[in-house]
Scaffold this motif. Structure first.
Motif, PDB file in Angstrom:
ATOM      1  N   ASN A  63       0.856  -1.176   0.000  1.00 34.24           N
ATOM      2  CA  ASN A  63       0.000   0.000   0.000  1.00 34.24           C
ATOM      3  C   ASN A  63       0.900   1.235   0.000  1.00 34.24           C
ATOM      4  O   ASN A  63       1.556   1.526   1.004  1.00 34.24           O
ATOM      5  CB  ASN A  63      -0.887  -0.013   1.252  1.00 34.24           C
ATOM      6  CG  ASN A  63      -1.802   1.179   1.332  1.00 34.24           C
ATOM      7  OD1 ASN A  63      -1.688   2.123   0.561  1.00 34.24           O
ATOM      8  ND2 ASN A  63      -2.724   1.141   2.280  1.00 34.24           N
ATOM      9  N   ASP A  65       0.159   4.207   0.316  1.00 35.22           N
ATOM     10  CA  ASP A  65      -0.333   5.231   1.245  1.00 35.22           C
ATOM     11  C   ASP A  65       0.228   5.031   2.651  1.00 35.22           C
ATOM     12  O   ASP A  65       0.143   5.932   3.485  1.00 35.22           O
ATOM     13  CB  ASP A  65      -1.861   5.201   1.320  1.00 35.22           C
ATOM     14  CG  ASP A  65      -2.504   5.451  -0.039  1.00 35.22           C
ATOM     15  OD1 ASP A  65      -1.940   6.237  -0.825  1.00 35.22           O
ATOM     16  OD2 ASP A  65      -3.550   4.836  -0.312  1.00 35.22           O
ATOM     17  N   GLU A  66       0.773   3.846   2.907  1.00 30.59           N
ATOM     18  CA  GLU A  66       1.355   3.556   4.225  1.00 30.59           C
ATOM     19  C   GLU A  66       2.561   4.466   4.428  1.00 30.59           C
ATOM     20  O   GLU A  66       3.410   4.608   3.546  1.00 30.59           O
ATOM     21  CB  GLU A  66       1.777   2.087   4.303  1.00 30.59           C
ATOM     22  CG  GLU A  66       2.193   1.629   5.662  1.00 30.59           C
ATOM     23  CD  GLU A  66       1.044   1.533   6.648  1.00 30.59           C
ATOM     24  OE1 GLU A  66       1.246   1.984   7.789  1.00 30.59           O
ATOM     25  OE2 GLU A  66      -0.031   1.027   6.290  1.00 30.59           O
ATOM     26  N   HIS A  91       1.503   0.164 -10.872  1.00 32.14           N
ATOM     27  CA  HIS A  91       0.369   0.684 -10.109  1.00 32.14           C
ATOM     28  C   HIS A  91      -0.826  -0.219 -10.380  1.00 32.14           C
ATOM     29  O   HIS A  91      -1.371  -0.227 -11.487  1.00 32.14           O
ATOM     30  CB  HIS A  91       0.044   2.120 -10.531  1.00 32.14           C
ATOM     31  CG  HIS A  91       1.172   3.063 -10.315  1.00 32.14           C
ATOM     32  ND1 HIS A  91       1.454   3.611  -9.094  1.00 32.14           N
ATOM     33  CD2 HIS A  91       2.112   3.528 -11.170  1.00 32.14           C
ATOM     34  CE1 HIS A  91       2.510   4.387  -9.195  1.00 32.14           C
ATOM     35  NE2 HIS A  91       2.934   4.352 -10.448  1.00 32.14           N
ATOM     36  N   ASP A  93      -3.815  -0.306  -8.486  1.00 30.40           N
ATOM     37  CA  ASP A  93      -4.953   0.591  -8.343  1.00 30.40           C
ATOM     38  C   ASP A  93      -4.505   1.704  -7.398  1.00 30.40           C
ATOM     39  O   ASP A  93      -3.329   1.813  -7.067  1.00 30.40           O
ATOM     40  CB  ASP A  93      -6.224  -0.132  -7.851  1.00 30.40           C
ATOM     41  CG  ASP A  93      -6.053  -0.826  -6.501  1.00 30.40           C
ATOM     42  OD1 ASP A  93      -5.342  -0.282  -5.623  1.00 30.40           O
ATOM     43  OD2 ASP A  93      -6.632  -1.904  -6.315  1.00 30.40           O
ATOM     44  N   GLU A  94      -5.443   2.527  -6.932  1.00 35.07           N
ATOM     45  CA  GLU A  94      -5.049   3.684  -6.114  1.00 35.07           C
ATOM     46  C   GLU A  94      -4.472   3.315  -4.748  1.00 35.07           C
ATOM     47  O   GLU A  94      -3.816   4.138  -4.111  1.00 35.07           O
ATOM     48  CB  GLU A  94      -6.209   4.669  -5.954  1.00 35.07           C
ATOM     49  CG  GLU A  94      -7.437   4.120  -5.272  1.00 35.07           C
ATOM     50  CD  GLU A  94      -8.401   3.417  -6.219  1.00 35.07           C
ATOM     51  OE1 GLU A  94      -9.461   2.986  -5.718  1.00 35.07           O
ATOM     52  OE2 GLU A  94      -8.109   3.274  -7.408  1.00 35.07           O
ATOM     53  N   HIS A  95      -4.659   2.077  -4.297  1.00 30.72           N
ATOM     54  CA  HIS A  95      -4.169   1.687  -2.974  1.00 30.72           C
ATOM     55  C   HIS A  95      -3.223   0.478  -2.989  1.00 30.72           C
ATOM     56  O   HIS A  95      -2.891  -0.052  -1.928  1.00 30.72           O
ATOM     57  CB  HIS A  95      -5.340   1.380  -2.033  1.00 30.72           C
ATOM     58  CG  HIS A  95      -6.243   2.556  -1.835  1.00 30.72           C
ATOM     59  ND1 HIS A  95      -5.848   3.700  -1.174  1.00 30.72           N
ATOM     60  CD2 HIS A  95      -7.518   2.775  -2.250  1.00 30.72           C
ATOM     61  CE1 HIS A  95      -6.841   4.572  -1.173  1.00 30.72           C
ATOM     62  NE2 HIS A  95      -7.863   4.041  -1.828  1.00 30.72           N
ATOM     63  N   ASN A  96      -2.816   0.057  -4.172  1.00 29.82           N
ATOM     64  CA  ASN A  96      -1.952  -1.115  -4.274  1.00 29.82           C
ATOM     65  C   ASN A  96      -0.918  -0.947  -5.374  1.00 29.82           C
ATOM     66  O   ASN A  96      -1.263  -0.582  -6.504  1.00 29.82           O
ATOM     67  CB  ASN A  96      -2.776  -2.376  -4.572  1.00 29.82           C
ATOM     68  CG  ASN A  96      -3.668  -2.742  -3.420  1.00 29.82           C
ATOM     69  OD1 ASN A  96      -3.197  -3.215  -2.400  1.00 29.82           O
ATOM     70  ND2 ASN A  96      -4.968  -2.496  -3.568  1.00 29.82           N
TER      71      ASN A  96
END
Length: 138
Positions: A63, A65-66, A91, A93-96
């Motif tokens: 992630n 974002d972490e 990429h 998706d937006e979180h992975n």
């Protein structure tokens, strides 16, 4: 290099299962499947010894974002600059994100790199896959 024939005794049920699997995988005959298994067995043994020169990939799903995971991933790759050959970032998706790190060096050192990368906070899943370098005939 010559070819040596040898016999192997196995239970009938085991051989039947083996034959079904090698047919599914597209092997032409048992000999080729057994040779592949022997090569894999040898490569794994060399990897376990720790001193063997190996190559491999470390695949990480994380992630982004972490907090600090991206910076730590990059810092670790730079710390092991002699072993990290290349990396690929995707990429999902937006979180992975998926990162594939290609490595080459002493087996013990590659295992150390993988352990450090896989244990980072934010890494959801990962795996080290090892093989030989092709220098040694297998």
């Amino acid at each position: 290099m010559g070819v040596i024939r040898f016999g192997v005794s196995v239970p009938e049920e085991l051989l039947e299962k083996f034959d079904r699997i090698i047919e599914e995988k597209g092997y032409v005959n048992r000999s080729e499947a057994i040779r592949d298994m022997m090569r894999d067995f040898i490569v794994r043994h060399e990897w376990e010894q720790g001193d063997a020169e190996v190559a491999g990939t470390i695949t990480l799903l994380y992630n982004p974002d972490e907090v600090d995971v991206v910076k730590e991933l990059l810092d670790l790759q730079h710390e092991y600059i002699d072993e990290v050959v290349s990396s690929l970032h995707v990429h999902m998706d937006e979180h992975n994100c998926l990162e594939v790190v290609i490595v080459k060096g002493k087996a013990s050192r590659i295992k150390e790199i993988a352990d450090r990368l896989l244990s980072l906070k934010g890494v959801k899943h990962g795996k080290l896959v090892m093989t030989g370098t092709g220098k040694e005939p297998v």
